[in-house]
Write a protein that holds these residues in place. Structure first.
Motif, PDB file in Angstrom:
ATOM      1  N   GLU A 418       0.828  -1.207   0.000  1.00 35.99           N
ATOM      2  CA  GLU A 418       0.000   0.000   0.000  1.00 35.99           C
ATOM      3  C   GLU A 418       0.864   1.259   0.000  1.00 35.99           C
ATOM      4  OE1 GLU A 418      -3.089   2.293   2.977  1.00 35.99           O
ATOM      5  OE2 GLU A 418      -3.005   0.117   3.045  1.00 35.99           O
ATOM      6  N   HIS A 419       1.812   1.326   0.937  1.00 35.72           N
ATOM      7  CA  HIS A 419       2.711   2.474   0.988  1.00 35.72           C
ATOM      8  C   HIS A 419       3.885   2.163   1.913  1.00 35.72           C
ATOM      9  CE1 HIS A 419      -0.049   3.309   4.448  1.00 35.72           C
ATOM     10  NE2 HIS A 419       1.087   3.646   5.032  1.00 35.72           N
ATOM     11  N   PHE A 420       4.861   3.045   1.894  1.00 37.57           N
ATOM     12  CA  PHE A 420       5.960   3.001   2.848  1.00 37.57           C
ATOM     13  C   PHE A 420       5.840   4.204   3.776  1.00 37.57           C
ATOM     14  CE2 PHE A 420       7.782   0.825  -0.896  1.00 37.57           C
ATOM     15  CZ  PHE A 420       8.119  -0.376  -0.305  1.00 37.57           C
ATOM     16  N   VAL A 421       6.383   4.059   4.955  1.00 37.68           N
ATOM     17  CA  VAL A 421       6.542   5.192   5.870  1.00 37.68           C
ATOM     18  C   VAL A 421       8.040   5.388   6.064  1.00 37.68           C
ATOM     19  CG1 VAL A 421       6.143   6.105   8.183  1.00 37.68           C
ATOM     20  CG2 VAL A 421       4.354   4.770   7.032  1.00 37.68           C
ATOM     21  N   ILE A 422       8.524   6.550   5.679  1.00 29.66           N
ATOM     22  CA  ILE A 422       9.946   6.863   5.832  1.00 29.66           C
ATOM     23  C   ILE A 422      10.059   8.169   6.592  1.00 29.66           C
ATOM     24  CG2 ILE A 422      12.099   7.398   4.630  1.00 29.66           C
ATOM     25  CD1 ILE A 422      11.146   5.673   2.319  1.00 29.66           C
ATOM     26  N   ASP A 423      10.710   8.100   7.746  1.00 28.80           N
ATOM     27  CA  ASP A 423      10.879   9.289   8.593  1.00 28.80           C
ATOM     28  C   ASP A 423       9.527   9.919   8.930  1.00 28.80           C
ATOM     29  OD1 ASP A 423      12.867  10.627   9.993  1.00 28.80           O
ATOM     30  OD2 ASP A 423      12.872  12.300   8.608  1.00 28.80           O
ATOM     31  N   ASP A 424       8.564   9.054   9.277  1.00 32.54           N
ATOM     32  CA  ASP A 424       7.194   9.460   9.636  1.00 32.54           C
ATOM     33  C   ASP A 424       6.411  10.050   8.472  1.00 32.54           C
ATOM     34  OD1 ASP A 424       7.477   8.570  12.212  1.00 32.54           O
ATOM     35  OD2 ASP A 424       7.865  10.538  13.089  1.00 32.54           O
ATOM     36  N   GLU A 425       6.941   9.970   7.260  1.00 35.81           N
ATOM     37  CA  GLU A 425       6.276  10.514   6.083  1.00 35.81           C
ATOM     38  C   GLU A 425       5.702   9.360   5.262  1.00 35.81           C
ATOM     39  OE1 GLU A 425       5.425  14.177   3.954  1.00 35.81           O
ATOM     40  OE2 GLU A 425       6.533  13.901   5.833  1.00 35.81           O
ATOM     41  N   ILE A 426       4.414   9.435   4.917  1.00 38.16           N
ATOM     42  CA  ILE A 426       3.788   8.387   4.108  1.00 38.16           C
ATOM     43  C   ILE A 426       4.188   8.555   2.653  1.00 38.16           C
ATOM     44  CG2 ILE A 426       1.597   7.464   3.259  1.00 38.16           C
ATOM     45  CD1 ILE A 426       0.366   8.140   5.946  1.00 38.16           C
ATOM     46  N   ILE A 427       4.751   7.509   2.076  1.00 34.56           N
ATOM     47  CA  ILE A 427       5.163   7.504   0.670  1.00 34.56           C
ATOM     48  C   ILE A 427       4.242   6.541  -0.071  1.00 34.56           C
ATOM     49  CG2 ILE A 427       7.069   7.155  -0.952  1.00 34.56           C
ATOM     50  CD1 ILE A 427       7.566   9.343   1.156  1.00 34.56           C
ATOM     51  N   LYS A 428       3.208   7.093  -0.740  1.00 35.73           N
ATOM     52  CA  LYS A 428       2.240   6.269  -1.463  1.00 35.73           C
ATOM     53  C   LYS A 428       2.771   5.950  -2.852  1.00 35.73           C
ATOM     54  CE  LYS A 428      -2.217   7.183   0.689  1.00 35.73           C
ATOM     55  NZ  LYS A 428      -2.529   5.754   0.813  1.00 35.73           N
ATOM     56  N   LEU A 429       2.737   4.680  -3.209  1.00 36.18           N
ATOM     57  CA  LEU A 429       3.272   4.275  -4.502  1.00 36.18           C
ATOM     58  C   LEU A 429       2.412   4.771  -5.652  1.00 36.18           C
ATOM     59  CD1 LEU A 429       4.397   0.625  -3.704  1.00 36.18           C
ATOM     60  CD2 LEU A 429       5.672   2.749  -3.477  1.00 36.18           C
ATOM     61  N   ASP A 430       1.091   4.767  -5.475  1.00 36.21           N
ATOM     62  CA  ASP A 430       0.220   5.153  -6.590  1.00 36.21           C
ATOM     63  C   ASP A 430       0.169   6.660  -6.808  1.00 36.21           C
ATOM     64  OD1 ASP A 430      -1.160   5.880  -4.362  1.00 36.21           O
ATOM     65  OD2 ASP A 430      -2.948   4.688  -4.767  1.00 36.21           O
ATOM     66  N   SER A 431       0.688   7.429  -5.846  1.00 36.52           N
ATOM     67  CA  SER A 431       0.696   8.883  -6.023  1.00 36.52           C
ATOM     68  C   SER A 431       2.098   9.429  -6.215  1.00 36.52           C
ATOM     69  CB  SER A 431       0.057   9.570  -4.804  1.00 36.52           C
ATOM     70  OG  SER A 431       0.793   9.294  -3.625  1.00 36.52           O
ATOM     71  N   TYR A 432       3.070   8.531  -6.259  1.00 38.76           N
ATOM     72  CA  TYR A 432       4.450   8.974  -6.449  1.00 38.76           C
ATOM     73  C   TYR A 432       4.636   9.436  -7.885  1.00 38.76           C
ATOM     74  CZ  TYR A 432       9.144   9.320  -4.612  1.00 38.76           C
ATOM     75  OH  TYR A 432      10.338   9.812  -4.133  1.00 38.76           O
ATOM     76  N   PRO A 433       5.452  10.490  -8.125  1.00 43.55           N
ATOM     77  CA  PRO A 433       5.639  11.006  -9.481  1.00 43.55           C
ATOM     78  C   PRO A 433       6.045   9.906 -10.456  1.00 43.55           C
ATOM     79  CG  PRO A 433       6.655  12.471  -7.892  1.00 43.55           C
ATOM     80  CD  PRO A 433       6.196  11.270  -7.127  1.00 43.55           C
ATOM     81  N   ALA A 434       5.423   9.938 -11.654  1.00 39.85           N
ATOM     82  CA  ALA A 434       5.621   8.867 -12.625  1.00 39.85           C
ATOM     83  C   ALA A 434       7.080   8.718 -13.035  1.00 39.85           C
ATOM     84  CB  ALA A 434       4.755   9.122 -13.854  1.00 39.85           C
ATOM     85  N   HIS A 435       7.816   9.837 -13.085  1.00 39.30           N
ATOM     86  CA  HIS A 435       9.198   9.756 -13.535  1.00 39.30           C
ATOM     87  C   HIS A 435      10.102   9.150 -12.471  1.00 39.30           C
ATOM     88  CE1 HIS A 435       9.267  13.522 -11.234  1.00 39.30           C
ATOM     89  NE2 HIS A 435      10.538  13.270 -11.044  1.00 39.30           N
ATOM     90  N   SER A 436       9.585   9.047 -11.231  1.00 40.11           N
ATOM     91  CA  SER A 436      10.420   8.524 -10.151  1.00 40.11           C
ATOM     92  C   SER A 436      10.093   7.083  -9.781  1.00 40.11           C
ATOM     93  CB  SER A 436      10.285   9.405  -8.886  1.00 40.11           C
ATOM     94  OG  SER A 436      10.725  10.711  -9.154  1.00 40.11           O
ATOM     95  N   ALA A 437       8.849   6.691  -9.987  1.00 40.15           N
ATOM     96  CA  ALA A 437       8.433   5.341  -9.650  1.00 40.15           C
ATOM     97  C   ALA A 437       8.300   4.533 -10.918  1.00 40.15           C
ATOM     98  CB  ALA A 437       7.114   5.370  -8.890  1.00 40.15           C
ATOM     99  N   THR A 438       9.020   3.448 -10.992  1.00 39.32           N
ATOM    100  CA  THR A 438       9.057   2.644 -12.200  1.00 39.32           C
ATOM    101  C   THR A 438       8.678   1.207 -11.884  1.00 39.32           C
ATOM    102  OG1 THR A 438      10.879   4.002 -13.004  1.00 39.32           O
ATOM    103  CG2 THR A 438      10.493   1.916 -14.150  1.00 39.32           C
ATOM    104  N   THR A 439       7.799   0.630 -12.700  1.00 31.81           N
ATOM    105  CA  THR A 439       7.443  -0.778 -12.553  1.00 31.81           C
ATOM    106  C   THR A 439       8.087  -1.577 -13.668  1.00 31.81           C
ATOM    107  OG1 THR A 439       5.343  -0.199 -11.546  1.00 31.81           O
ATOM    108  CG2 THR A 439       5.555  -2.441 -12.420  1.00 31.81           C
ATOM    109  N   CYS A 440       8.848  -2.610 -13.295  1.00 29.91           N
ATOM    110  CA  CYS A 440       9.539  -3.416 -14.291  1.00 29.91           C
ATOM    111  C   CYS A 440       8.830  -4.757 -14.433  1.00 29.91           C
ATOM    112  CB  CYS A 440      10.995  -3.664 -13.881  1.00 29.91           C
ATOM    113  SG  CYS A 440      11.919  -2.127 -13.665  1.00 29.91           S
TER     114      CYS A 440
END
Length: 441
Positions: A418-440
């Motif tokens: 669903e997401h990661f929590v890094i340094d108390d910040e929620i990092i959602k995969l589906d809302s991460y910028p397209a140029h930064s999140a890549t599915t192989c």
């Protein structure tokens, strides 16, 4: 500033005692120093009254005609560092002995041992002694950096040390002897500190000039501790922030050295539950001791930034530059981030999948594996160690156990992340910028 100055300038040792209130302690240490301490050398005592509000001024007035005693009255409360500078600049001794007023002097030779050492050895910075508390237990024998990255008292000495001396990281200003020439060379005490840290700072200033700090084990005193100025948590944090900011490299080097010593002694003191989660495997070697030291000290900066300056987290000064997803492996790249409080993976195991574990790795430093017992998971590492000064990779892998899971692992995801929590910040995969999140595929 009201000063009563001595006429005799031909002095070997000037004892400087900054005082703030607690006149009974001041009277006790002065009487012990003047009457019960061996002083087979030319001696003077300088008392700096830092604008005390009790009857200290009346007691000091009773001493103004005493031989070998000078009294200085500050017109405002300057704090320990400036009071020390005022006292030392008034002194005429070749050597200076700083002394708190909350000190008991049960042994006549305590000062003679310190004087004898510094006067017969070369390249000496600051010299301290063994200090006990009022219960007779060891208070400290010098200062180092402990396993949590705190500048702290050394609480143990070997029996064989009792008649010897030892090089030390730093000593405390409760009782410290140094040459007046060194004081002038390094510019005295840093007056930006307020009643804490200035003595360690002074020791480190001497060390960076090539001098060596020592403990003399044959000199012993009793230190009651923080009697006159008390404890102030915010003030102490500000002092610590300044000390660590100025001397980060030296503190890290001392901690890295200590970690190596602990490991070589067979101790497993570093990675217990109070430092990192139980079960974390740290890939520790000589080089990584430096990484561990860096991270332990960065934890303090994170807390100070948050509590003193309102900086929420490390992501505000760095960035997650890329997330690469490859079915059951997630690689997170972080740049310019010195420290994170936590890394969590949040998601659920897919239907008809069992015997799955999840592994979180800080590449090259540490790894932890979790068995996914429930369908939903929220698991991770508190205060993970990062590599300093480079792009860090956090690798989250889903690992199959059963034959069905292993076969499916080849073709399909085994979990829904669903997401990661890094340094108390929620990092959602589906809302991460397209140029930064890549599915192989």
């Amino acid at each position: 500033m009201d000063i009563h100055i001595l006429d005799d300038k031909n002095v070997d040792v000037s004892v400087v005692i900054p005082v703030f209130n607690k006149s009974s302690y001041t009277k006790s240490v002065v009487e012990s120093l003047m009457l019960d301490t061996d002083k087979p050398f030319r001696f003077e005592l300088i008392i700096v009254n830092d604008c005390s509000t009790d009857d200290t001024i009346f007691y000091l007035e009773s001493l103004k005609n005493a031989n070998d005693i000078a009294i200085i009255h500050n017109q405002q409360n300057y704090g320990f560092a400036k009071s020390v500078n005022i006292g030392v600049n008034t002194a005429s001794g070749r050597y200076i002995c700083l002394l708190n007023n909350d000190i008991l002097l049960p042994n006549k030779n305590w000062l003679l041992e310190l004087y004898g050492f510094i006067d017969s050895h070369k390249n000496v910075g600051c010299v301290g002694n063994v200090q006990y508390n009022s219960d007779g237990e060891l208070d400290h024998a010098g200062v180092s950096v402990d396993k949590f990255g705190h500048v702290n008292h050394i609480k143990n000495i070997e029996c064989s040390d009792k008649s010897e001396f030892k090089e030390i990281f730093a000593v405390t200003g409760a009782c410290m002897v140094f040459a007046r020439s060194i004081f002038e060379l390094v510019g005295g005490f840093d007056e930006e500190y307020m009643n804490g840290g200035e003595d360690i700072d002074f020791c480190l200033k001497t060390a960076t000039r090539g001098f060596v700090n020592y403990i003399v084990f044959s000199s012993e005193i009793i230190h009651l501790g923080s009697i006159t100025r008390g404890v102030n948590n915010r003030r102490d944090d500000l002092n610590s922030y300044r000390l660590y900011s100025k001397w980060n490299n030296l503190l890290q080097a001392e901690l890295s050295h200590n970690i190596l010593q602990w490991i070589s002694s067979g101790h497993n003191l570093l990675f217990d539950n109070s430092v990192v989660d139980d079960g974390v495997v740290v890939l520790l070697n000589d080089d990584l001791c430096t990484v561990v030291a860096y991270n332990l000290i960065q934890r303090h900066f994170e807390r100070w930034n948050r509590e003193l300056f309102g900086i929420k987290n490390a992501l505000s000064i760095g960035e997650i530059s890329q997330i690469i997803i490859n079915k059951n492996k997630y690689t997170i790249y972080m740049e310019y981030i010195p420290y994170i409080k936590n890394i969590y993976a949040v998601g659920s195991v897919l239907k008809n999948i069992s015997g799955v574990s999840l592994e979180i790795e800080i590449k090259g430093v540490m790894t932890k594996r979790f068995e996914l017992q429930d369908k939903c998971f929220n698991i991770g590492i508190i205060a993970p160690f990062l590599m300093p000064g480079i792009k860090n990779e956090i690798i989250v892998k889903v690992l199959p156990k059963g034959i069905i899971s292993k076969i499916k692992n080849i073709f399909y995801p085994l979990v829904s992340m669903e997401h990661f929590v890094i340094d108390d910040e929620i990092i959602k995969l589906d809302s991460y910028p397209a140029h930064s999140a890549t599915t192989c595929d």
